[in-house]
Design a protein around this motif. Structure first.
Motif, PDB file in Angstrom:
ATOM      1  N   PRO A 209      -4.066  -0.636   9.393  1.00  0.00           N
ATOM      2  CA  PRO A 209      -3.624   0.681   9.552  1.00  0.00           C
ATOM      3  C   PRO A 209      -4.491   1.709   8.720  1.00  0.00           C
ATOM      4  CG  PRO A 209      -2.002  -0.634   9.452  1.00  0.00           C
ATOM      5  CD  PRO A 209      -2.767  -1.329   9.182  1.00  0.00           C
TER       6      PRO A 209
ATOM      7  N   LYS B 237      -4.478 -10.456   8.478  1.00  0.00           N
ATOM      8  CA  LYS B 237      -5.338  -9.943   7.547  1.00  0.00           C
ATOM      9  C   LYS B 237      -6.846 -10.776   7.874  1.00  0.00           C
ATOM     10  CE  LYS B 237      -3.031  -7.049   5.001  1.00  0.00           C
ATOM     11  NZ  LYS B 237      -3.484  -5.645   4.779  1.00  0.00           N
TER      12      LYS B 237
ATOM     13  N   ASN C 224       2.465   0.934   8.855  1.00  0.00           N
ATOM     14  CA  ASN C 224       2.304  -0.236   9.681  1.00  0.00           C
ATOM     15  C   ASN C 224       3.127  -0.399  10.829  1.00  0.00           C
ATOM     16  OD1 ASN C 224       1.698  -3.037  10.405  1.00  0.00           O
ATOM     17  ND2 ASN C 224       1.461  -3.693   8.611  1.00  0.00           N
TER      18      ASN C 224
ATOM     19  N   GLY D 236      -5.789   0.263   4.770  1.00  0.00           N
ATOM     20  CA  GLY D 236      -6.231  -0.507   3.995  1.00  0.00           C
ATOM     21  C   GLY D 236      -6.826   0.442   2.596  1.00  0.00           C
ATOM     22  N   LEU D 237      -6.493  -0.166   1.184  1.00  0.00           N
ATOM     23  CA  LEU D 237      -6.800   0.651   0.140  1.00  0.00           C
ATOM     24  C   LEU D 237      -7.808  -0.389  -0.439  1.00  0.00           C
ATOM     25  CD1 LEU D 237      -3.302   1.579  -0.929  1.00  0.00           C
ATOM     26  CD2 LEU D 237      -4.822   3.060   0.377  1.00  0.00           C
TER      27      LEU D 237
ATOM     28  N   GLY E 251       0.757  -1.248   0.101  1.00  0.00           N
ATOM     29  CA  GLY E 251      -0.113   0.047   0.076  1.00  0.00           C
ATOM     30  C   GLY E 251       0.838   1.383  -0.094  1.00  0.00           C
TER      31      GLY E 251
ATOM     32  N   ASN F 155      -5.910   7.623   4.086  1.00  0.00           N
ATOM     33  CA  ASN F 155      -5.503   7.471   2.770  1.00  0.00           C
ATOM     34  C   ASN F 155      -6.446   7.585   1.762  1.00  0.00           C
ATOM     35  OD1 ASN F 155      -2.675   6.957   3.448  1.00  0.00           O
ATOM     36  ND2 ASN F 155      -2.814   4.925   3.449  1.00  0.00           N
TER      37      ASN F 155
HETATM   38  C1  GLC Z   1       0.398  -0.699   4.929  1.00  0.00           C
HETATM   39  C2  GLC Z   1      -1.040  -1.085   5.649  1.00  0.00           C
HETATM   40  C3  GLC Z   1      -2.323  -0.518   4.946  1.00  0.00           C
HETATM   41  C4  GLC Z   1      -2.125   0.912   4.480  1.00  0.00           C
HETATM   42  C5  GLC Z   1      -0.882   1.061   3.542  1.00  0.00           C
HETATM   43  C6  GLC Z   1      -0.690   2.565   2.884  1.00  0.00           C
HETATM   44  O1  GLC Z   1       0.396  -1.439   3.862  1.00  0.00           O
HETATM   45  O2  GLC Z   1      -0.972  -2.385   5.956  1.00  0.00           O
HETATM   46  O3  GLC Z   1      -3.358  -0.585   5.742  1.00  0.00           O
HETATM   47  O4  GLC Z   1      -3.147   1.080   3.741  1.00  0.00           O
HETATM   48  O5  GLC Z   1       0.261   0.765   4.428  1.00  0.00           O
HETATM   49  O6  GLC Z   1      -0.714   3.333   3.866  1.00  0.00           O
END
Ligand code: GLC
Length: 472
Positions: free
Chosen positions: A377, A304, A164, A379-380, A18, A245
């Motif tokens: 944190p 997850k 994370n 998740g996208l 992410g 995000n």
């Molecule tokens: C990390 C987190 C994820 C978040 C991403 C971008 O991969 O695990 O939840 O969306 O960073 O910030």
């Protein structure tokens, strides 16, 4: 205002998770709002050749890594209007994969030091260096310890973002003098619970600490989520905030996405069903229009939520539904899904790996997207699923809590369960499957999802506010 965004990965140059999406999208969104933002990242050998061909060599310097001086080539490129600096050193970055090497600490100590050393050569003195995760955690420390007497660096502020908290950059004490080059007296700065902890040092040294959702910012102050860092965060709480995000709505656009079998949009959603039928065919599932298709795109690891999925998976399959899974990770879950796909070929399809093209086909072709994370944190994937009209089932944690509201509430856009409990998750699956059988209600939910704006606009504004406060 001038920002230098330091990251170990960024779309489209190098991606493993992410962070790459965020680093690809946020700088672009900042620039759209007329904030100067450039990106600096390592030049991995895996950067696609066509992007390498567009890079311009600026100069080469040497960068101190404790007692060593290492070659550092500085390349510049422009992508989507954003300037990227790519740091070249083949000894450190001509490797398989981005991370996971025995000397990762040294590789990223070099990179962090290089970010500071290149400033006089790139003709860009940032007001703020925005650092991300443990790989760039030493930048605030180096700035504070090695550069504070230099006028060029004097007013530079740092922001450190935790994507994370599980990955903190923990190493042995030999790192302090041999790799970081810090005097022994500075050991307490990087020391935490009997080892060197780079993330801890960044939390202490950065002027601001952010994380990628307000709920996660609260969660990491508790022992349940902090992976041991809550006392450090607690005493730096005044610097901490969470900004959710967004996703890049140009990169993820069902109207133009070339990976899809057919394009569709909020105003013309009809083709979504074509994507479902073709995805079923592609994955080797029977083309049943009426059976809800649940998509999973994830790393297959415990946090997850796959222990929950595993626990009630066969109960789930008692209903007339299908599941399409894409991901790789722990052997335990990979073998489980292999076995399920073999045992229930009409209901379960599993493809191992990280295949961006197929991921998009699943986001677009599924009806429901399952993401039962133990912690998340931000998740996208849940936002990308919505963008493609696919309704998420999530656990109420981190960014999932900040982006998904249960359908039982006003503005509901998904199915949310509270506790990390397999049967609570199963109950949400039943609720989703139940609603799916009400065609009209489901279409309304889908159309609403297609029109939600999860782009970067609002969050870029929040970062700008934070930057401004920091500089005032
Ligand atoms: C990390 C987190 C994820 C978040 C991403 C971008 O991969 O695990 O939840 O969306 O960073 O910030």
């Amino acid at each position: 205002m001038k920002i230098l965004y330091a990251t170990s990965e960024a779309y489209p140059y190098a991606m493993s998770g992410g962070l790459a999406d965020v680093a690809g999208a946020l700088p672009k969104a900042l620039r759209r709002r007329l904030v100067g933002c450039r990106v600096v990242m390592p030049l991995y050998s895996s950067v696609p050749e066509e992007l390498k061909a567009d890079m311009k060599f600026i100069t080469s310097i040497t960068v101190p890594v404790s007692w060593r001086r290492q070659y550092c080539g500085i390349f510049e490129a422009k992508y989507n209007g954003v300037i990227y600096y790519l740091i070249d050193n083949q000894y450190y970055f001509k490797r398989e994969g981005l991370y996971g090497h025995y000397d990762d600490a040294e590789r990223f100590a070099f990179f962090s030091r290089a970010v500071l050393e290149i400033l006089p050569y790139i003709d860009y003195t940032p007001d703020i260096i925005h650092c991300n995760d443990w790989q760039t955690a030493m930048i605030p420390v180096f700035l504070d310890r090695f550069y504070c007497h230099d006028l060029r660096y004097l007013n530079i502020k740092t922001v450190f973002t935790i994507h994370n908290i599980q990955y903190q950059g923990k190493y042995g004490f030999e790192l302090v003098s041999d790799v970081l080059g810090l005097p022994e007296a500075d050991t307490p700065l990087v020391e935490y619970e009997d080892c060197v902890n780079l993330m801890k040092a960044a939390i202490e040294c950065a002027h601001r600490v952010t994380t990628v959702s307000p709920t996660y910012a609260y969660e990491i102050l508790t022992p349940e989520y902090s992976h041991g860092l809550h006392p450090i965060l607690e005493r730096n709480k005044h610097k901490l905030c969470g900004i959710v995000n967004g996703i890049d709505t140009v990169v993820y656009d069902p109207e133009t996405d070339k990976a899809l079998f057919e394009n569709f949009s909020a105003s013309a959603p009809e083709n979504k069903v074509v994507n479902k039928a073709k995805l079923q065919e592609y994955m080797g599932l029977p083309q049943k229009a009426d059976a809800p298709l649940i998509g999973i795109v994830s790393r297959l690891v415990g946090h997850k939520g796959f222990d929950l999925v595993k626990c009630v998976f066969e109960d789930m399959l008692k209903a007339d539904l299908q599941v399409a899974i894409l991901g790789s990770g722990d052997w335990e879950f990979e073998t489980f899904f292999y076995e399920m796909a073999k045992r229930y070929p009409d209901k379960v399809a599993f493809k191992p790996g990280f295949i961006p093209d197929l991921a998009r086909k699943i986001y677009a072709g599924a009806d429901i997207f399952l993401m039962p994370s133990k912690s998340e944190p931000c998740g996208l994937a849940q936002m990308i699923a919505l963008r493609y009209g696919t309704i998420p089932i999530v656990r109420k944690t981190g960014g999932l809590n900040d982006t998904i509201t249960d359908v039982s509430e006003d503005g509901g856009n998904g199915f949310v369960f509270q506790n990390y409990n397999a049967h609570e998750m199963l109950d949400s699956v039943w609720r989703a499957v139940g609603l799916y059988s009400d065609k009209e209600a489901w279409q309304a939910l889908r159309d609403n999802a297609l029109s939600i704006d999860n782009g970067w606009n609002i969050s870029a504004g929040r970062y700008i506010k934070l930057y401004k406060e920091l500089l005032s």
